[in-house]
Design a protein around this motif. Structure first.
Motif, short mmCIF file in Angstrom:
data_model
loop_
_atom_site.label_atom_id
_atom_site.label_comp_id
_atom_site.label_asym_id
_atom_site.label_seq_id
_atom_site.Cartn_x
_atom_site.Cartn_y
_atom_site.Cartn_z
N GLY A 3 -5.60 6.51 -2.37
CA GLY A 3 -6.53 5.65 -1.64
C GLY A 3 -5.84 4.54 -0.88
N LYS A 4 -4.69 4.09 -1.38
CA LYS A 4 -3.97 2.97 -0.77
C LYS A 4 -2.80 3.48 0.05
CE LYS A 4 -5.30 -0.64 -4.01
NZ LYS A 4 -4.83 -1.81 -4.81
N SER A 5 -2.42 2.68 1.03
CA SER A 5 -1.35 3.10 1.95
C SER A 5 -0.04 3.35 1.23
CB SER A 5 -1.16 2.06 3.04
OG SER A 5 -0.77 0.80 2.49
N ALA A 6 0.27 2.52 0.22
CA ALA A 6 1.53 2.69 -0.52
C ALA A 6 1.55 4.02 -1.26
CB ALA A 6 1.73 1.54 -1.49
N ASN A 32 -11.89 4.20 4.66
CA ASN A 32 -11.69 4.46 3.23
C ASN A 32 -10.84 3.42 2.52
OD1 ASN A 32 -13.26 6.74 3.33
ND2 ASN A 32 -11.60 8.20 3.12
N PHE A 33 -9.99 2.71 3.28
CA PHE A 33 -9.18 1.67 2.64
C PHE A 33 -10.04 0.55 2.06
CE2 PHE A 33 -6.08 3.54 5.62
CZ PHE A 33 -5.07 3.85 4.71
N LEU A 53 1.54 2.59 7.48
CA LEU A 53 1.51 4.03 7.74
C LEU A 53 1.65 4.43 9.21
CD1 LEU A 53 -1.35 5.10 5.29
CD2 LEU A 53 1.08 5.66 5.08
N LYS A 54 1.78 3.48 10.10
CA LYS A 54 1.68 3.78 11.53
C LYS A 54 2.69 4.81 12.02
CE LYS A 54 4.24 -0.43 12.83
NZ LYS A 54 4.10 -1.72 13.55
N LYS A 55 3.81 4.93 11.35
CA LYS A 55 4.82 5.92 11.77
C LYS A 55 4.55 7.31 11.19
CE LYS A 55 8.52 2.55 12.42
NZ LYS A 55 9.89 2.12 11.99
N PRO A 83 -7.66 -2.55 6.19
CA PRO A 83 -7.20 -1.42 7.01
C PRO A 83 -6.07 -1.80 7.96
CG PRO A 83 -9.58 -1.42 6.87
CD PRO A 83 -9.13 -2.70 6.25
N GLU A 84 -6.07 -3.05 8.44
CA GLU A 84 -5.02 -3.48 9.36
C GLU A 84 -3.66 -3.48 8.66
OE1 GLU A 84 -8.98 -4.96 10.11
OE2 GLU A 84 -7.63 -5.47 8.47
N GLU A 85 -3.63 -3.93 7.39
CA GLU A 85 -2.39 -3.93 6.63
C GLU A 85 -1.96 -2.49 6.31
OE1 GLU A 85 -2.67 -6.43 3.17
OE2 GLU A 85 -3.41 -8.15 4.35
N ALA A 86 -2.92 -1.65 6.01
CA ALA A 86 -2.61 -0.24 5.73
C ALA A 86 -2.02 0.42 6.98
CB ALA A 86 -3.88 0.49 5.30
#
Length: 287
Positions: free
Chosen positions: A154-157, A179-180, A194-196, A187-190
């Motif tokens: 669920g989390k970006s990490a 979903n974040f 993950l942007k790459k 979502p901005e931090e996620a």
């Protein structure tokens, strides 16, 4: 960037009006989309879908639409080897279907923990399942786009860690903007995490349920109930994410996934108009 709508965005209409995939494609054409996102559980006969796929391909060609992604509803977090293998086969079939439909994106899930499995064991099952599927994905040139969903991814990490552990150029991220919020990560931090890794985007938004409201929403990890809304009416800073995608020169699909309670046909049409404005486009098909 190209604009798509997930068939799941029309779930209430599909149920109410008994839509087929072909009905959804007709609707998609009417709101001037570039493409459609299709799902494995909407085939009339999932075990014998070749004829329907043929009809769908003809309708897509007739309406000048592409398939942005093909979604598989898998769950790698199963206790037995036999159950795990069934989930792997679902994804492998998804790769084959995606190739037939002309898309190189297969949206996949991880699965979720349950009482007999720990976070650690569940994460291992996910990585092993994706590694097994990645072999075919690499050969076919199809991305397995892991959606941020549930407690294990669920989390970006968590998503980033899984992608790194699988270590395949064809296992990347379906970045679901909404979903974040269910795991209380901005979502901005996620996005910055993950942007790459992003090869597919779900354009989604939620708001918090207000007191005495009768609607049933989605419960977050902290027990807060969230209600699906037209993107732009909720808590996600969608402009930030679209601008960030432009900065990293993302040139893939933005696929609307509406999970609200309003008329789905009208809500998705409005979502498309808003997304076009964010992309500095004026509506109509842009190819």
């Amino acid at each position: 960037m190209k604009v798509s709508v997930s068939m799941y965005s029309l779930a209430s209409t599909i149920k109410k009006e008994n839509w087929s995939v072909l009905d959804f494609i007709d609707y998609a054409k009417s709101i001037t989309l570039d493409g459609v996102e299709l799902l494995d559980f909407y085939w009339k006969n999932p075990d014998d879908k070749d004829e329907e796929i043929k009809s769908v391909k003809e309708a897509l060609k007739k309406n000048n639409l592409q398939v942005s992604a093909y979604d598989v509803s898998n769950n790698f977090v199963k206790e037995s080897k036999e159950e795990q293998e069934i989930e792997v086969l679902k994804v492998l079939d998804g790769i084959r279907v995606a190739k037939k439909l002309g898309t190189n994106i297969v949206r996949v899930f991880c699965g979720d923990i349950h009482e007999n499995l720990t976070f650690e064991n569940g994460a291992d099952l996910i990585v092993n399942g994706l590694k097994e599927c990645a072999e075919m994905a690499e050969k076919e040139g199809v991305y397995l786009a892991l959606e941020n969903h549930g407690l294990l991814a669920g989390k970006s990490a968590q998503v980033k860690n899984i992608i790194q552990n699988v270590n395949s150029p064809y296992v990347k991220s379906t970045f679901d903007t909404g979903n974040f919020l269910l795991v209380h990560e901005p979502p901005e931090e996620a996005f910055e995490q993950l942007k790459k890794e992003i090869v597919h985007v779900h354009f989604k938004d939620f708001r918090e349920k207000v007191d005495k409201e009768q609607l049933i929403g989605f419960r977050s990890t902290q027990g807060i109930e969230l209600i699906g809304v037209i993107p732009g009416d909720g808590k996600v800073n969608l402009e930030y994410i679209v601008n960030g995608l432009k900065e990293v020169q993302y040139n893939g699909w933005l696929s609307i996934e509406y999970e609200g309670v309003d008329d789905a046909k009208l809500a998705n049409e409005e979502a498309v108009n808003r997304l076009r404005k964010l992309l500095n486009e004026e509506g109509g098909n842009h190819r």
